[in-house]
Each structure stands twice: as structure tokens, then as C-alpha cells.
Design a protein around this motif. Structure first.
Motif, mmCIF file in Angstrom:
data_model
loop_
_atom_site.group_PDB
_atom_site.id
_atom_site.type_symbol
_atom_site.label_atom_id
_atom_site.label_comp_id
_atom_site.label_asym_id
_atom_site.label_seq_id
_atom_site.Cartn_x
_atom_site.Cartn_y
_atom_site.Cartn_z
ATOM 1 N N UNK A 180 53.182 65.794 86.247
ATOM 2 C CA UNK A 180 53.045 64.382 85.931
ATOM 3 C C UNK A 180 52.552 63.450 87.013
ATOM 4 N N UNK A 181 53.022 63.988 88.300
ATOM 5 C CA UNK A 181 52.739 63.345 89.537
ATOM 6 C C UNK A 181 51.230 63.188 90.034
ATOM 7 N N UNK A 182 50.512 64.007 89.217
ATOM 8 C CA UNK A 182 49.302 64.475 89.760
ATOM 9 C C UNK A 182 48.232 63.946 88.396
ATOM 10 N N UNK A 183 46.978 63.638 88.550
ATOM 11 C CA UNK A 183 46.072 63.506 87.609
ATOM 12 C C UNK A 183 45.064 64.749 87.711
ATOM 13 N N UNK A 184 45.210 65.648 86.480
ATOM 14 C CA UNK A 184 44.429 66.688 86.586
ATOM 15 C C UNK A 184 43.395 66.616 85.237
ATOM 16 N N UNK A 185 42.231 66.965 85.617
ATOM 17 C CA UNK A 185 41.087 66.852 84.567
ATOM 18 C C UNK A 185 39.968 67.614 84.806
ATOM 19 N N UNK A 186 39.089 67.973 83.881
ATOM 20 C CA UNK A 186 37.881 68.753 83.871
ATOM 21 C C UNK A 186 36.545 67.890 83.936
ATOM 22 N N UNK A 187 35.743 68.169 84.994
ATOM 23 C CA UNK A 187 34.506 67.489 84.975
ATOM 24 C C UNK A 187 33.394 68.062 84.236
ATOM 25 N N UNK A 226 30.185 67.264 84.281
ATOM 26 C CA UNK A 226 29.164 67.317 84.856
ATOM 27 C C UNK A 226 29.016 68.442 86.211
ATOM 28 N N UNK A 227 30.110 68.552 86.524
ATOM 29 C CA UNK A 227 30.458 69.634 87.552
ATOM 30 C C UNK A 227 30.870 71.011 87.282
ATOM 31 N N UNK A 228 31.540 70.800 86.178
ATOM 32 C CA UNK A 228 31.988 72.059 85.507
ATOM 33 C C UNK A 228 32.959 72.735 86.348
ATOM 34 N N UNK A 229 33.926 71.825 86.752
ATOM 35 C CA UNK A 229 35.024 72.315 87.633
ATOM 36 C C UNK A 229 36.143 71.333 87.342
ATOM 37 N N UNK A 230 37.278 71.926 87.665
ATOM 38 C CA UNK A 230 38.637 71.138 87.698
ATOM 39 C C UNK A 230 38.747 70.173 88.812
ATOM 40 N N UNK A 231 39.468 69.228 88.504
ATOM 41 C CA UNK A 231 39.741 68.087 89.665
ATOM 42 C C UNK A 231 41.111 67.880 89.714
ATOM 43 N N UNK A 232 41.824 67.621 90.916
ATOM 44 C CA UNK A 232 43.095 67.281 90.973
ATOM 45 C C UNK A 232 43.280 66.091 91.800
ATOM 46 N N UNK A 233 43.661 64.788 91.504
ATOM 47 C CA UNK A 233 43.780 63.584 92.301
ATOM 48 C C UNK A 233 45.298 63.394 92.298
ATOM 49 N N UNK A 234 45.635 63.200 93.967
ATOM 50 C CA UNK A 234 47.035 63.142 94.195
ATOM 51 C C UNK A 234 47.049 62.005 95.208
ATOM 52 N N UNK A 259 31.649 71.844 73.739
ATOM 53 C CA UNK A 259 31.575 73.044 74.555
ATOM 54 C C UNK A 259 32.505 73.345 75.773
ATOM 55 N N UNK A 260 33.087 72.331 75.899
ATOM 56 C CA UNK A 260 34.228 72.318 77.061
ATOM 57 C C UNK A 260 35.617 72.177 76.571
ATOM 58 N N UNK A 261 35.775 72.253 75.425
ATOM 59 C CA UNK A 261 37.225 71.684 74.705
ATOM 60 C C UNK A 261 38.146 72.793 75.338
ATOM 61 N N UNK A 290 43.043 73.043 78.627
ATOM 62 C CA UNK A 290 43.732 73.738 79.798
ATOM 63 C C UNK A 290 44.308 72.539 80.770
ATOM 64 N N UNK A 291 43.354 71.691 81.349
ATOM 65 C CA UNK A 291 43.646 70.603 82.138
ATOM 66 C C UNK A 291 44.651 69.743 81.418
ATOM 67 N N UNK A 292 44.593 69.416 80.157
ATOM 68 C CA UNK A 292 45.724 68.442 79.583
ATOM 69 C C UNK A 292 47.095 69.171 79.479
ATOM 70 N N UNK A 293 47.190 70.554 79.415
ATOM 71 C CA UNK A 293 48.189 71.226 79.506
ATOM 72 C C UNK A 293 49.047 71.128 80.885
ATOM 73 N N UNK A 294 48.218 71.191 81.941
ATOM 74 C CA UNK A 294 48.566 71.311 83.266
ATOM 75 C C UNK A 294 49.091 69.769 83.774
#
Length: 106
Positions: free
Chosen positions: A61-68, A70-78, A45-47, A52-56
């Protein structure tokens, strides 16, 4: 006198159980995701969001970007912390603002 019958709902908006088949409501997407197969650990359902998150992630490369899912939102870890973006536009705006801070105007 015969009453006028109520119009029937179209097949596109047909409700199955407690979810709509093709809508983008968060609750409907979460329910649909439960019955769909996993693709590489992610629900089908969330492919689009995962792609999109993988493309970004490749571009930043200095960030971790993923789609959650459970929250149905994007996350950025820096190194400065964790940021939750509620939608795609919010994520892009956050990344753009972050790049502007790192590269001030000349």
C-alpha cells in the motif's frame, strides 16, 4: 515432374494483417490491443497484467504499482523514485529486494 507443395501454416499461427493472432510479441500485442474494447480504461489485451499489478498494489500500500500499456512493462512509484520492470519476474524480484533492504536479516 510435379514439385512438392509447401506445407500450409497452421490456423494457430495465422497472421492477420501485420500481427499474429495468439503470439506474445510486443508489436503483435500492441496491434491487437488497438482493436479490442477498453475495460475500465484498460485494453482487454492487457487485462492479466493489470490484474497482477492491482494484486501487488493491495499488498504494498505504500507503493504505486501499475502496468503501462505503451511500454508493456510494470512500474513502481515510491518515495525513492520510479522503477520500470520489464516483466513480471523482474517486478517481483525488485519488490523482494526492496523488502529485504527495509527488513535486514537478523
Amino acid at each position: 515432374m510435379n514439385p512438392i507443395p509447401m506445407p500450409r501454416a497452421s490456423q494457430e499461427n495465422r497472421v492477420v494483417g501485420a500481427t499474429c493472432q495468439h503470439c506474445t510479441h510486443r508489436s503483435c500485442r500492441a496491434c491487437r490491443a488497438q482493436s479490442l474494447p477498453r475495460l475500465g480504461g484498460h485494453r482487454a489485451e492487457f487485462s492479466t497484467e493489470h490484474a497482477r499489478a492491482a494484486l501487488l498494489q493491495q499488498q504494498h500500500r505504500n507503493l504505486i504499482i501499475y502496468f503501462g500499456e505503451s511500454t508493456q512493462s510494470y512500474w513502481v512509484a515510491s518515495s525513492s523514485g520510479l522503477y520500470e520492470a520489464g516483466d513480471w519476474d523482474n517486478l517481483l524480484a525488485h519488490l523482494w529486494a526492496r523488502d529485504q533492504i527495509r527488513r535486514p536479516f537478523c
